[in-house]
Structure formats: C-alpha cells, structure tokens
Design a protein around this motif. Structure first.
Motif, mmCIF file in Angstrom:
data_model
loop_
_atom_site.group_PDB
_atom_site.id
_atom_site.type_symbol
_atom_site.label_atom_id
_atom_site.label_comp_id
_atom_site.label_asym_id
_atom_site.label_seq_id
_atom_site.Cartn_x
_atom_site.Cartn_y
_atom_site.Cartn_z
ATOM 1 N N GLY A 1 -8.873 1.485 0.883
ATOM 2 C CA GLY A 1 -8.387 0.459 -0.036
ATOM 3 C C GLY A 1 -8.507 -0.943 0.534
ATOM 4 N N TYR A 2 -8.165 -1.103 1.810
ATOM 5 C CA TYR A 2 -8.286 -2.423 2.433
ATOM 6 C C TYR A 2 -9.743 -2.861 2.511
ATOM 7 C CZ TYR A 2 -3.494 -3.433 3.849
ATOM 8 O OH TYR A 2 -2.170 -3.780 3.841
ATOM 9 N N VAL B 1 -6.691 6.659 2.942
ATOM 10 C CA VAL B 1 -6.832 5.938 1.674
ATOM 11 C C VAL B 1 -6.517 4.454 1.877
ATOM 12 C CG1 VAL B 1 -5.943 5.702 -0.679
ATOM 13 C CG2 VAL B 1 -6.375 7.968 0.256
ATOM 14 N N GLN B 2 -5.538 4.149 2.761
ATOM 15 C CA GLN B 2 -5.216 2.748 3.035
ATOM 16 C C GLN B 2 -6.412 2.028 3.642
ATOM 17 O OE1 GLN B 2 -4.795 1.318 6.266
ATOM 18 N NE2 GLN B 2 -3.460 -0.452 5.961
ATOM 19 N N ILE C 1 0.414 4.156 -2.507
ATOM 20 C CA ILE C 1 -0.601 5.208 -2.321
ATOM 21 C C ILE C 1 0.055 6.563 -2.177
ATOM 22 C CG2 ILE C 1 -2.337 6.090 -0.697
ATOM 23 C CD1 ILE C 1 -2.996 3.173 -0.009
ATOM 24 N N GLU D 1 0.807 -1.212 0.000
ATOM 25 C CA GLU D 1 0.000 0.000 0.000
ATOM 26 C C GLU D 1 0.845 1.270 0.000
ATOM 27 O OE1 GLU D 1 -0.250 -1.489 4.393
ATOM 28 O OE2 GLU D 1 -0.008 -2.318 2.375
#
Length: 449
Positions: free
Chosen positions: A256-257, A252-253, A142, A139
């Motif tokens: 995303g996850y 954002v992580q 990102i 990640e």
C-alpha cells in the motif's frame, strides 16, 4: 528518540495543560497521525509528567504488551518455540529504533487483534481491537480487511460484528475530527503524501525498493521469508489465522505504501513489513529446528541451545539486522538541545523560530514554531502542493529566528536546490547570524526588517 516523538509530546502536553489538541498554542491544526497514541501519551503525562520519561513509558508498556501477545499466541507450539519467535519479532531493530513513537502500540494492537480473532472469531472484542488499531495509524484499517477476507474464506460468512464495531470507532473519530479541526485526515498525513514529489524525498528510492534494500543478504532473506509464508498459508488452511493476520498486515502495508508513493525517509514506516518478515523468518527457524531435532534425535538441552544460538544469525539475514540499531543519540539531538536552550534564553514568549526538524527544538525551547516542512500548519498546503518549501517566506512570514543546518538542508535559506538565489539574497539582507553550535546556526531578523 526520533525527532517526531517530541512533536507528539508537545501536543500531549498542550492537551494535558488545557491548551487543546494542537502544536502551537492558538493554531488549530492536527499534526498527530495517531489519535490513540496521542491519548495514551496524554494520560501517561498526566501521571508521570510531560518529559522524555512519558515517551519512554508510552512506548515501553505497548512493547511489553506485544511480547505478551506474541508469547501467548505461540505458546501452544511449545515454550522454547514461543520464546524464539517472540524474541525475533518483538525486539526487531526497527522497532527498537522507533523508541518514543507509536510503532510499538501499533504492533501490539495488531497482535492483540489477531489473537482476539483467533480465540473469539467475529466478535465485539475483535472489533474493539481492530478499531483501536485503525485509529493508531491510518494503515491499521488493513487488519479489518484481512479479518473479513479470512472469515469469508474459512467460514463463508461476513465478519459483520467486528466490522460494525470498527466502523463505529472510525466514525466517532471522523465526527470529532471534523467538528474540532474542520478536517478528517490528519494534517501530517496530507503533507507526507506530498513529500515524495519534493526534494530531498524525490531523490530517494521508492518505498518498496527502500524496504528491500534494508537487507544485506537478500540471497538468504528471500528464501527464509518464502518458507515462512508457506508455513503461514499452511496454518491458515488449518484455521490458525494468527500468523496470517500478522504477516498479511505487514506485507499489505508495504504494498500500500508503495502504491501511494509514500516517502521512505521515515524508518518507522518499515516496521510493519519488518515485523511481518521477521515473524515469517522465525517461523522458518522453528520449523527447521523441529525438523533437525526429529532427524538427529537431539536431546532437549542441545535443541534449546541451538535454537537460541541461531537467533542472532537468522536476524542478521532479516530486513532489519540488529546492526542497524543505532548505538548513539538521534542525529543532531545534542545540537538541537543546545540551540533550543539558547532560543529559550534569548526569546520572548511570542517569538517564533523557523526550522526543518522541529521536535527537539520545539519541545526544549517552548517557543512558537514555524515548521518549514509544514507538518504543523494547514496554511502550508497550497505552497507544498506546488513543491515550494519557501512558501512561508513568499507569504511574508518573518519569524524572529531561523535555525539552519550547516550546510543548509532542503527547504532552509541558502539551499541552492530549494531556495532561488534571489530570495536567499533577500534572506541574507534581512537576517544576521547570532549563534552557532557545531553544525547549527541561528539567524535573527534585523530590527529594520
């Protein structure tokens, strides 16, 4: 230390001893999600020896670096403010709980990348830090996307210098990984992408809800984070990109996850989001403190005392309150060490054992490991894609020993949800118990089998 830390340690020890980048000698699989942390741990091990001390040093140095990066970034706001924000972010409970993992290195590199962009803009230095971040965890890429978005919005330019260097780092590892392992994606990443659809992970809340449920005081946590986000956006439009990159990366992580349906069982996955929200909360605290100081004309001594007294109270309202930091050892670690010692004393060098958690057991036993969850075996993928945790038994693998929790965990022989009664009966007819220690049992293959 989390069990997974000892998986990294065994890989690093194999590299350092010339056995190669692998977990089981002779089995070429990449079970290390973080190439950079593996390299760091290998180098540290060559200097200090391969032991838990090497894990501590490899975790501790990046943690100190993170403290430095955050303090330098916030020093322009004042010494007290910088210490408050640094203390509230660099010593989060999840970060400390991830002792021995790559987590501190990831957050340090995120901070140094944001600092490099703040000072140097689109540059070779920014690209180097962004590339290292991307190779610390998947990640990490990102961050380069966020830098590109900031540069385009604020400068109306493409951050091509940073992007080219980052891509060069990634392509270099892609080539190395393909030539060495025959695959680009770390095997652990492939397996963990499948786990959310298997027991026990399928019964857990999705990643976003697991992240949100960390907080005990959502009614306070969300407003504090919202104030911090407002301050972050305001600073961004004043060309202060550091908080936007650090906070943006974590948020954002988490998103995303959630979209990738990642399992929430690995608590260190929460740290980027926890770090981002801790930073937002600490920014809110500093802003509120400055507001009160101006309105009440507080003297410096009273202001400093009040700010430091507020840190633990504000942290209690974060997503990773300090109460979550465990005061005891990692679960079953003492039992794993005792079982590992028995395995080492009662095994020949080629005798393998099967287990679900392999970090402590594998490191302290020094024996070949059959990982029931398949994190170190590429041959496990076809079975795991079918949600089959007894894939190894179906393929006819019969290690000399099998380590089982009491009661059995998911994937272990005898577990009614993941092992059909028929094959559990087969296991009982081919293995017998030879050792037990507290909540652990060791079964040995019958000589006739």
């Amino acid at each position: 230390m989390p069990d997974d830390a000892y998986i990294y340690l065994r890989i690093a020890a194999n590299i350092g001893s010339g056995q190669g980048w692998l977990y089981n000698v002779g089995e070429l699989t990449n079970p290390a999600t973080s190439p950079i942390y593996t390299i760091v741990l290998t180098v540290v091990g060559l200097v200090f020896g391969y032991s838990s001390a090497a894990l501590a040093v490899s975790y501790g140095i990046p943690l100190y670096a993170l403290v430095v990066a955050q303090y330098v970034a916030w020093r322009r706001d004042g010494r007290v403010e910088a210490i408050v924000i640094t203390a509230g972010t660099a010593f989060g409970a999840r970060l400390l709980q991830s002792f021995g993992m790559e987590t501190s290195l990831l957050m340090a590199l995120v901070s140094f990348t944001a600092l490099a962009y703040q000072h140097n803009g689109d540059s070779f230095r920014t690209g180097v830090f962004a590339g290292l971040t991307a190779l610390t965890r998947p990640e990490g890429i990102i961050l380069m996307g966020l830098i590109g978005a900031c540069h385009l919005m604020l400068r109306r330019q493409i951050a091509w210098r940073s992007a080219l260097v980052t891509v060069a780092f990634l392509l270099s590892w892609v080539v190395i990984s393909w030539l060495y392992f025959g695959t680009v994606v770390p095997h652990t990443a492939e397996v963990k992408s499948l786990q959310r659809r298997m027991s026990p992970w399928i019964n857990e809340p999705d990643f976003f809800h697991a992240f949100i449920l960390q907080s005990r005081w959502l009614i306070f946590t969300i407003p504090l984070v919202a104030i911090g986000l407002w301050l972050t956006v305001r600073r961004l439009f004043r060309n202060d990109t550091f908080p936007a990159l650090c906070v943006g990366f974590g948020l954002v992580q988490v998103l995303g996850y959630q979209l990738m349906d990642a399992p929430g069982a690995y608590f260190w996955y929460f740290e980027p989001g926890d770090f981002a929200t801790n930073l937002a909360i600490m920014m809110a605290l500093v802003w509120f403190g400055a507001l009160v100081r101006r309105r009440l004309s507080l003297p410096q001594t009273a202001y400093v005392g009040a700010m430091f007294l507020m840190i633990p109270f504000v942290k209690e309202m974060s997503f990773d309150p300090i109460k979550r930091f465990p005061p005891n050892e990692y679960r079953h670690s003492g039992e794993y060490k005792a079982v590992a010692a028995w395995l080492r004393a009662n095994s020949q060098p080629a005798d393998a054992f099967a287990a679900t958690e392999i970090g402590y057991l594998g490191w302290y036993s020094k024996q070949p490991v059959l990982d029931i969850n398949g994190l170190v075996h590429r041959r496990s993928l076809p079975g795991l894609r079918q949600r089959n945790l007894h894939w190894w038994w179906d393929e006819g693998e019969r290690p000399r020993y099998v380590v089982v929790h009491r009661p059995p965990w998911d994937g272990e022989p005898g577990h009614t949800g993941t092992w059909p009664a028929q094959i559990s009966a087969e296991f009982a007819s081919q293995y017998h118990k030879v050792f037990e220690y507290e909540g652990m049992e060791v079964f040995e293959r019958n000589s006739a089998s």
